[in-house]
Design a protein around this motif. Structure first.
Motif, PDB file in Angstrom:
ATOM      1  N   GLY A   1       0.816  -1.204   0.000  1.00 32.51           N
ATOM      2  CA  GLY A   1       0.000   0.000   0.000  1.00 32.51           C
ATOM      3  C   GLY A   1       0.852   1.257   0.000  1.00 32.51           C
ATOM      4  O   GLY A   1       0.559   2.219  -0.719  1.00 32.51           O
ATOM      5  N   ILE A   2       1.932   1.260   0.814  1.00 28.20           N
ATOM      6  CA  ILE A   2       2.855   2.403   0.809  1.00 28.20           C
ATOM      7  C   ILE A   2       3.496   2.546  -0.565  1.00 28.20           C
ATOM      8  O   ILE A   2       3.597   3.642  -1.119  1.00 28.20           O
ATOM      9  CB  ILE A   2       3.934   2.230   1.891  1.00 28.20           C
ATOM     10  CG1 ILE A   2       3.309   2.216   3.284  1.00 28.20           C
ATOM     11  CG2 ILE A   2       4.966   3.367   1.798  1.00 28.20           C
ATOM     12  CD1 ILE A   2       4.299   1.945   4.402  1.00 28.20           C
ATOM     13  N   ALA A   3       3.936   1.406  -1.125  1.00 26.91           N
ATOM     14  CA  ALA A   3       4.530   1.438  -2.468  1.00 26.91           C
ATOM     15  C   ALA A   3       3.514   1.942  -3.484  1.00 26.91           C
ATOM     16  O   ALA A   3       3.860   2.668  -4.428  1.00 26.91           O
ATOM     17  CB  ALA A   3       5.005   0.038  -2.857  1.00 26.91           C
ATOM     18  N   GLY A   4       2.243   1.568  -3.274  1.00 25.97           N
ATOM     19  CA  GLY A   4       1.194   1.998  -4.196  1.00 25.97           C
ATOM     20  C   GLY A   4       0.994   3.500  -4.217  1.00 25.97           C
ATOM     21  O   GLY A   4       0.526   4.056  -5.218  1.00 25.97           O
ATOM     22  N   VAL A   5       1.344   4.174  -3.105  1.00 28.45           N
ATOM     23  CA  VAL A   5       1.275   5.638  -3.105  1.00 28.45           C
ATOM     24  C   VAL A   5       2.225   6.199  -4.166  1.00 28.45           C
ATOM     25  O   VAL A   5       1.923   7.163  -4.863  1.00 28.45           O
ATOM     26  CB  VAL A   5       1.627   6.198  -1.708  1.00 28.45           C
ATOM     27  CG1 VAL A   5       1.724   7.718  -1.740  1.00 28.45           C
ATOM     28  CG2 VAL A   5       0.588   5.752  -0.683  1.00 28.45           C
ATOM     29  N   GLY A   6       3.400   5.549  -4.287  1.00 32.88           N
ATOM     30  CA  GLY A   6       4.345   5.955  -5.335  1.00 32.88           C
ATOM     31  C   GLY A   6       3.773   5.728  -6.713  1.00 32.88           C
ATOM     32  O   GLY A   6       3.942   6.551  -7.619  1.00 32.88           O
ATOM     33  N   THR A   7       3.071   4.602  -6.876  1.00 31.48           N
ATOM     34  CA  THR A   7       2.420   4.317  -8.156  1.00 31.48           C
ATOM     35  C   THR A   7       1.356   5.366  -8.454  1.00 31.48           C
ATOM     36  O   THR A   7       1.234   5.844  -9.583  1.00 31.48           O
ATOM     37  CB  THR A   7       1.772   2.919  -8.117  1.00 31.48           C
ATOM     38  OG1 THR A   7       2.761   1.956  -7.775  1.00 31.48           O
ATOM     39  CG2 THR A   7       1.161   2.556  -9.458  1.00 31.48           C
ATOM     40  N   ALA A   8       0.569   5.716  -7.424  1.00 28.56           N
ATOM     41  CA  ALA A   8      -0.515   6.683  -7.604  1.00 28.56           C
ATOM     42  C   ALA A   8       0.017   8.081  -7.914  1.00 28.56           C
ATOM     43  O   ALA A   8      -0.516   8.789  -8.778  1.00 28.56           O
ATOM     44  CB  ALA A   8      -1.385   6.713  -6.354  1.00 28.56           C
ATOM     45  N   LEU A   9       1.077   8.482  -7.202  1.00 32.02           N
ATOM     46  CA  LEU A   9       1.612   9.828  -7.384  1.00 32.02           C
ATOM     47  C   LEU A   9       2.525   9.943  -8.594  1.00 32.02           C
ATOM     48  O   LEU A   9       2.753  11.051  -9.098  1.00 32.02           O
ATOM     49  CB  LEU A   9       2.385  10.250  -6.136  1.00 32.02           C
ATOM     50  CG  LEU A   9       1.573  10.478  -4.855  1.00 32.02           C
ATOM     51  CD1 LEU A   9       2.503  10.860  -3.709  1.00 32.02           C
ATOM     52  CD2 LEU A   9       0.531  11.567  -5.069  1.00 32.02           C
ATOM     53  N   GLY A  10       3.065   8.810  -9.069  1.00 27.45           N
ATOM     54  CA  GLY A  10       4.039   8.845 -10.155  1.00 27.45           C
ATOM     55  C   GLY A  10       3.607   9.637 -11.375  1.00 27.45           C
ATOM     56  O   GLY A  10       4.302  10.591 -11.786  1.00 27.45           O
TER      57      GLY A  10
END
Length: 463
Positions: free
Chosen positions: A138-147
């Motif tokens: 989920g934390i990594a997914g924040v990077g995916t979302a903000l990328g």
């Protein structure tokens, strides 16, 4: 699981966030970087290709290095390399220098990814592992979302250099926090880098590099060109030699018995197809928004936010479900839902409907990836989780890259040389069929994999 326990692993999630943010932000910023450096976008494609080459080729050696010297120091080294390479990429003005240090970034990411998951698998039990890994994803997914947003907005405002500079403080925060995480390693191998299988290392890196170069040559030279054929055959030959060497090596990078573990094999195969769906859907959505619908990079990034948020939520959702239901069932169902989402994406012509469907597609395909990653940790003995993770991630990166090249070529062929709404939809329909077969096969096999794929008795003994 308590919040305190989850926060103890948060720095590892932050390490994954750095890798995800960097990868997903750069693609939308490429045109602006090319304009700023006075070169063509095509000549800067190696900012993506070079990164993927080193990332994929070094994944297995990086996992083995973590087994030997410890996974925590390997993650720390990877984050330091990643931060330094990011700083140099942002400060450089020579395209060759930036490309070179993008390759270094890929190497740093390869040191981080498999060892983060191996650290968590070794430090958690069967009950807490799904939730913990889901939290990190989920934390990594924040990077995916903000990328996409970071790439589009930074390139259009403060400058493309900040697409790289933003990695530096994030990586340093993750690096500092990782010192507090308990270390682990594979105690069945000697604690010396000299014990690493050097011949295997040479052939797997050479094989994956040649395959990557061959795939990268396809858009310009075509599948049938002598250059493409030579590179692909050379890569296949090197990987064949690697497989033969691993059967005889005293301490192989990947023990052949790994694929003899039935739950691992099933999760790897279905997860591979599910990840193809995730990669192809993101690629085609970006193509649709920028080429077909004519959106600017900044607008396309903002439009894609809901899809990225879906990917970000997929980790915690998969972690919650996998702690309550068998992993093969979660993986099979999410893969089938992903197939429905891609089918709906092909039918969505209205932009607002398209945006909403992007969210469902991101959530479902992201859950398939997350369920695979969660299941792998319990499908092999704990000492082998580094080896299992590195081989899984190498496979996903390599096959995902091939899938994008094939999807790109198919879209152009079906559109008579130019991506069109119709050609993108046709590729999405094909991808839908592939995911339906993969998801149904996983569900059909789920009963026979339980309790074999369950948390406590998944693994066959190491051989």
């Amino acid at each position: 699981m308590s919040i305190r326990t989850l926060l103890r692993f948060a720095p590892l999630g932050f390490a994954l966030l750095c890798v995800q943010l960097d990868f997903f932000s750069l693609t939308l910023a490429l045109p602006t970087i090319a304009a700023g450096l006075g070169v063509s976008v095509t000549s800067l494609q190696w900012l993506v290709s070079g990164y993927l080459l080193s990332f994929g080729a070094l994944m297995v050696p990086a996992g083995r290095l973590g087994d030997i010297i410890g996974r925590r120091p390997t993650v720390i080294i990877g984050l330091a390399v990643f931060a330094l390479a990011s700083l140099i990429c942002g400060a450089a003005t020579d395209p060759a220098v930036i490309i070179g240090f993008r390759v270094a970034q890929g190497a740093g990411a390869a040191l981080v990814m498999p060892n983060v998951f191996a650290l968590v698998a070794a430090a958690t039990d069967d009950k807490t592992r799904p939730t913990t890994i889901g939290f990190l994803l989920g934390i990594a997914g924040v990077g995916t979302a903000l990328g996409p947003v970071v790439g589009g907005v930074f390139a259009s405002t403060v400058g493309w250099q900040w697409v790289f500079f933003i990695n530096v403080p994030l990586a340093l925060i993750a690096l500092a926090g990782t010192f507090g995480v308990s270390d682990s390693r594979d105690t069945s191998v000697a604690r010396s880098v000299r014990s690493m299988d050097v011949r295997g290392l040479i052939f797997i890196v050479a094989g994956l590099s040649l395959l990557s170069l061959g795939i990268d040559a396809v858009p310009a030279a075509g599948w049938g060109s002598p250059l493409t054929i030579m590179l692909l055959l050379g890569g296949a030959a090197c990987l064949t030699v690697f497989a033969l060497l691993e059967n005889r090596a005293e301490t192989p990078l990947v023990r052949p018995s790994l694929l003899g573990i039935r739950p691992y094999r099933y999760l790897l195969l279905v997860g591979m197809f599910a990840n193809i769906g995730l990669n192809v859907f993101i690629f085609l959505a970006t193509l649709d928004l920028q080429v077909v619908r004519g959106e600017s990079p900044q607008t396309a990034g903002l439009t894609f936010v809901l899809g990225s948020v879906g990917v970000a939520l997929a980790g915690p959702a998969a972690g919650w479900l996998c702690s309550r239901f068998p992993v093969p069932v979660v993986l099979g169902v999410s893969t089938l839902v992903g197939a429905v989402s891609l089918f709906a994406l092909a039918l969505a012509s209205d932009l607002w409907v398209y945006v909403v469907v992007l969210g469902f597609a991101g959530l479902s395909t992201g859950m398939s990836y997350s369920a695979t990653q969660i299941g792998i940790q319990s499908a092999v003995p704990k000492p082998r989780v580094g080896e299992a993770n590195s081989f899984l991630l190498m496979t996903l990166v390599a096959v995902g890259g091939v899938a994008i090249v094939i999807a790109s070529g198919a879209v152009k062929v079906l559109g008579d040389g130019q991506p069109t709404a119709g050609s993108i939809d046709e590729v999405l329909f094909v991808m839908t069929g592939i995911l339906v077969v993969a998801g149904a096969w996983m569900l059909a096999a789920a009963r026979s994999l339980e309790p074999a794929a369950g948390p406590s008795s998944a693994a066959a003994p190491a051989r």
